[in-house]
Structure formats: C-alpha cells, structure tokens
Design an enzyme around this catalytic site. Structure first.
Site, short mmCIF file in Angstrom:
data_model
loop_
_atom_site.label_atom_id
_atom_site.label_comp_id
_atom_site.label_asym_id
_atom_site.label_seq_id
_atom_site.Cartn_x
_atom_site.Cartn_y
_atom_site.Cartn_z
N ASP A 62 0.84 -1.19 0.00
CA ASP A 62 0.00 0.00 0.00
C ASP A 62 0.88 1.25 0.00
O ASP A 62 2.05 1.21 0.37
CB ASP A 62 -0.97 0.00 1.20
CG ASP A 62 -0.32 -0.51 2.47
OD1 ASP A 62 -0.95 -1.26 3.21
OD2 ASP A 62 0.86 -0.13 2.73
N ASP A 64 1.15 5.10 1.26
CA ASP A 64 0.65 6.12 2.17
C ASP A 64 1.23 7.47 1.80
O ASP A 64 2.40 7.57 1.41
CB ASP A 64 1.03 5.78 3.61
CG ASP A 64 0.39 4.48 4.08
OD1 ASP A 64 -0.66 4.11 3.52
OD2 ASP A 64 0.94 3.83 4.99
N ASP A 141 8.17 4.79 13.83
CA ASP A 141 8.85 3.80 14.66
C ASP A 141 10.33 3.60 14.30
O ASP A 141 11.22 3.79 15.12
CB ASP A 141 8.08 2.47 14.70
CG ASP A 141 7.62 1.99 13.34
OD1 ASP A 141 7.99 2.61 12.32
OD2 ASP A 141 6.89 0.97 13.30
P1 ATP Z 1 4.18 -3.18 5.96
O1 ATP Z 1 2.98 -2.43 5.42
O2 ATP Z 1 5.14 -3.65 4.95
O3 ATP Z 1 3.82 -4.20 6.94
P2 ATP Z 1 4.78 -0.61 7.05
O4 ATP Z 1 6.04 -0.04 7.60
O5 ATP Z 1 4.21 0.06 5.84
O6 ATP Z 1 5.05 -2.13 6.80
P3 ATP Z 1 2.27 0.00 8.31
O7 ATP Z 1 1.63 -0.66 9.45
O8 ATP Z 1 1.62 0.00 6.98
O9 ATP Z 1 3.73 -0.64 8.21
O10 ATP Z 1 2.58 1.50 8.79
C1 ATP Z 1 2.90 2.56 7.90
C2 ATP Z 1 3.90 3.52 8.55
O11 ATP Z 1 3.35 4.09 9.74
C3 ATP Z 1 5.19 2.88 9.01
O12 ATP Z 1 6.12 2.78 7.96
C4 ATP Z 1 5.66 3.82 10.10
O13 ATP Z 1 6.26 4.95 9.57
C5 ATP Z 1 4.35 4.22 10.75
N1 ATP Z 1 3.99 3.33 11.88
C6 ATP Z 1 3.28 2.18 11.82
N2 ATP Z 1 3.12 1.62 13.02
C7 ATP Z 1 3.75 2.43 13.89
C8 ATP Z 1 3.95 2.40 15.31
N3 ATP Z 1 3.46 1.39 16.04
N4 ATP Z 1 4.65 3.43 15.86
C9 ATP Z 1 5.12 4.45 15.10
N5 ATP Z 1 4.98 4.51 13.78
C10 ATP Z 1 4.31 3.54 13.16
MG MG Z 2 2.31 -0.39 4.93
#
Ligand code: ATP
Ligand code: MG
Length: 443
Positions: A62, A64, A141
């Site tokens: 996805d 963002d 994070d």
């Molecule tokens: P994936 O989608 O591949 O599992 P992702 O890093 O995109 O990994 P998401 O859950 O889609 O994870 O979150 C999008 C973004 O939001 C992350 O890249 C991070 O910058 C932020 N984020 C997500 N969860 C947290 C958290 N628990 N604390 C702080 N920032 C977060």
């Molecule tokens: Mg993601």
C-alpha cells in the site's frame, strides 16, 4: 515546533539521480493524489513502508501519503475522499478497490497544546497534534520507515539517517528504544516482523531491551495482536518471523502455552513440525496458493494442545473427552493474548479433533471423514505430524488412497452437501457456548 538539536543527523535530501525510486513503480492512484495536493500548493510526500520497499526494489502493498494539508483541506480537494479515525484523523481517497491513505504531518508534542491523551503507562490514546515534516518523521517507529519521497522534485527527504539504514539493511528505532517500546509494545513485534520480511538485522540498541520488555505485549490490544500475527505468519516469511520471535524472547508473550510446550518437548519434535509447517506456508504463499488462519493457528497452537491433552489424560480423563477439553482450554487461554475470531478458532479445533479419527478406517466413518469440509486441511496437518513423529505412515498411506478410491467417491459426493447443510444450520444456531470477555484495553 521541532527543536533541530533533537534530530540525530543533519536533514538530508537525496536527489532523484542518487536513489532508485521511479514513478513507474508507484501506484497511479497514489501519484494522482500526490500531484493534486502539490498543484493545490500543499506539501505532498509518499511515506513509510512504501518508500522503504521501493528503495529495496520490492513492490509495496500500500501507498501512504503525508501532507501539510489538514484532513478537511484534503477532503475539499477530492470528491472520493472520506475522513476516518478518532485516535488519528486520516483522509482516505478511494479509487475503486484501492485506498490511498493521506495523513497530515503529526507531532509528538507533549506541551498540552493539542488534542492528545495518554494513559498512566505512557501509552498514547489519542493524538491529533499537527506538526512539521520533521515532527512527523520523529514520531514514526523505525528510521527505515521515516523516509519521504517528495513529488515536488522526486527527491527522498531523510531526517533521521533512514536512507543509510536501508542501505545497510538495519532496523533502528527512532529515539530511546525502551521509551518507544513502552509507548507501544507492538513495536517489538514490528521490529522482528520487518526484519524477517526485509531480511534486515535489528540494531543492537533496538534489539537488546526486547526480551526484558516482551511481557508488556500482554497489555496490547488482542485484536491488534491478531492482525500482527497474520502479518507475521501469512505474508511469506513465517519461518523467519518465528525464528525472530524465538531469538528475541517474544514467543512466551505472544503464544505463551506453545512456548512452554516447546520448552518441555525434549527431543524437539514439536518445534521441527512447527518450522516445517511454517516453511510449507511460505512455499504456498510464494506459489500464490491460498492459506488459512485456521490452519496457521492449528499449527502454532498444536504444541499447546498436545501438552494440555497429555496433562488431562494423566489426570485420568477419557481420551475423547480430554481432546475436546484440551481444544477448548487452549483456545480460551490463547484468546487472552490474541483475539482469534470464532470463524477461525472453530475450524482450527476441528483440524485437531479430526487427527484422532485418521486411525478409524471403517467404510462408513471413512466416507464421513472424506466428505468433511475440513478433510483436506486435517489431512495436510497429518502429513506435517509425520515430520515430528514417524508413526503416521500407515494412516497416510490409507487416506492417500481413500481420497482417490472410486468406491468411496459416490458416497462422499452424496454426503458432502448434507454435512455442509448441517454446518450452516449449526452456524445459524449460533455459538454452542457463549464466552464473554471484557473488552481489551489499549489501542
Ligand atoms: P508493511 O505495510 O510492509 O507491513 P509498514 O512499515 O508500511 O510495513 P504500516 O503498518 O503500513 O507498516 O505503517 C505505515 C507507517 O506508519 C510505518 O512505515 C511507520 O512509519 C508508521 N507506523 C506504523 N506503526 C507504527 C507504530 N506502532 N509506531 C510508530 N509509527 C508507526
Ligand atoms: Mg504499509
């Protein structure tokens, strides 16, 4: 709003000719959102996992978007936009089945000026404090997740050294690791999961506190932990995730009874079976074959089930009764941590309970077994059990043949709709037993 001395490295702009992100790898819907925001005079950036994955040459799931426009301003720009969320107010721009999430830069401000609330353990309950792009980067994070791709000039903006960390394949928490884990214990799972998925290491200062803080996960929302489990084990890197959880002491927090059962299984047979099952799951996903959460949890909790079953039998309970009790007990206990929905826990229990029926081979029973909606899953599970103990070869040979036996075929075909109807009727009657749990606290 940001004190620049808080940034550990100087902000850095990586121009288009020094990074690998190309617009043709970005979803057209995300590009449309970025351009529209930019043309309206707002800052428009791709952010988070998508930037990280694109830098690594992977295909993001996805996309963002982050902007300095408020959610209301975003809504004004897009007809196909709705505002969601209470804890975080977000804009969703919808293109058919694709949703582009647009978030306004947020700050981690604790000066009391904004709309923010924390509980007594320091967990964030609500924060709608808008901030600068630097503020937004700091509250993410990991450094690898805090990179911004600017549509204005196609550069990558890096405020925390994430570009280097992606190049060096290391997950590094932003800020003081212990504080960040206490704010949100799920970050421990995210560290392990993203390291497994991306084949990254975890920076030692980010890894070291995890075993000590692992038990904080018990306070995380069980619904969120269920979602994390699916991402850990049904995204094609289940084996690496499991080994990571083990190595960082997270298994007892996530799957407590399985952790105990594995520790007391001296010859390691149950662990071997578990790893084999996770490898098979990864192979199915690589081959784009379907995988089911019911089968996954049957596998993850099988050691707990076996141990509980043995204990109940040792207490003198008759085997059939002990099987049902063990299945129920393991399920109920696991629900304290991970909110496994009934539509998965019931078939999970069936997969377990059917294992005992593979040794019963009378024709009538065999036909009923073959017609069972969960036969294939239960049989696949039996194949895995053969990895742990070499004692199922005869059963496997019988059922391998029975599935293709034309003598059974007609009876099985006739029985299937009957069993399916029975199942639908049972579903309509609702749960056999209501198990009410207090609503989970936290996120
Ligand atoms: P994936 O989608 O591949 O599992 P992702 O890093 O995109 O990994 P998401 O859950 O889609 O994870 O979150 C999008 C973004 O939001 C992350 O890249 C991070 O910058 C932020 N984020 C997500 N969860 C947290 C958290 N628990 N604390 C702080 N920032 C977060
Ligand atoms: Mg993601």
């Amino acid at each position: 709003m940001t004190d620049p001395s808080f940034l550990p490295t100087a902000p850095r702009t990586i121009p288009r000719d020094q990074h690998a992100i190309s617009r043709k790898d970005i979803s057209p819907s995300a590009l449309r959102v970025l351009y529209r925001l930019h043309e309206a005079g707002y800052g428009a950036y791709l952010v988070g996992g998508a930037v990280r994955d694109l830098l690594l040459g992977e295909h993001p799931k996805d996309f963002d978007v982050a902007t300095d426009a408020t959610p209301e301003q975003v809504k004004h720009l897009f007809r196909n936009c709705r505002l969601i969320g209470r804890r975080f107010r977000l804009a969703h721009v919808v293109y058919g089945r694709e949703i582009i999430e647009v978030a306004t830069f947020r700050a981690n401000s604790d000066d009391g000026s904004g709309d923010r609330e924390q509980d007594e353990d320091g967990r964030v309950l609500r924060d709608n404090v808008y901030g600068t792009i630097e503020d937004d980067a700091i509250r993410r994070d990991f450094t690898a997740n805090a990179l911004y791709y600017a549509i204005a000039d196609f550069s990558v903006r890096d405020y925390l050294g994430g570009f280097e960390d992606v190049n060096n394949r290391v997950m590094k928490l932003i800020g003081d690791p212990e504080t960040r884990y206490r704010e949100d214990p799920v970050r421990m799972l995210r560290a392990v999961r993203l390291a497994a998925k991306l084949r990254f290491g975890i920076d030692p200062p980010s890894a070291d506190p995890i075993p000590r803080l692992a038990s904080l996960l018990k306070e995380a929302s069980s619904a969120r932990l269920f979602e994390e489990c699916l991402k850990l084990f049904l995204s094609g890197h289940a084996e690496a995730s499991f080994l990571g959880l083990e190595a960082h002491g997270l298994l007892p927090a996530l799957l407590p009874e399985t952790a105990v059962a594995l520790a007391s299984n001296r010859n390691g047979a149950l662990r071997r079976m578990l790893l084999e099952g996770l490898r098979a799951t990864d192979a199915r996903i690589a081959a784009e074959e379907p995988v089911s959460p019911a089968f996954l949890f049957a596998l993850l909790l099988w050691p707990a089930y076996c141990r509980t079953l043995a204990m109940l039998q040792a207490q003198g309970m008759h085997v059939a009764e002990a099987e049902r009790h063990a299945a129920d007990r393991v399920t109920v206990h696991q629900l304290n941590t991970v909110a496994l929905p009934r539509r998965f826990s019931l078939p999970m229990q069936e997969i377990w309970l059917m294992q005992a029926r593979f040794s019963q081979r009378q024709r009538k029973r065999a036909v009923r077994m073959l017609a069972h909606p969960r036969f294939r899953a239960a049989y696949d599970f039996l194949l895995l059990r053969q990895v742990a103990s070499d004692s199922h070869a005869e059963d496997i040979a019988f059922w391998a043949e029975a599935q293709h036996d034309p003598e059974h075929a007609l009876a099985v075909a006739a029985l299937r709709p009957v069993l399916a109807e029975e199942e639908a009727a049972a579903d309509a009657r609702g749960p056999r037993r209501r198990r009410r749990r207090p609503a989970a606290a936290g996120h």
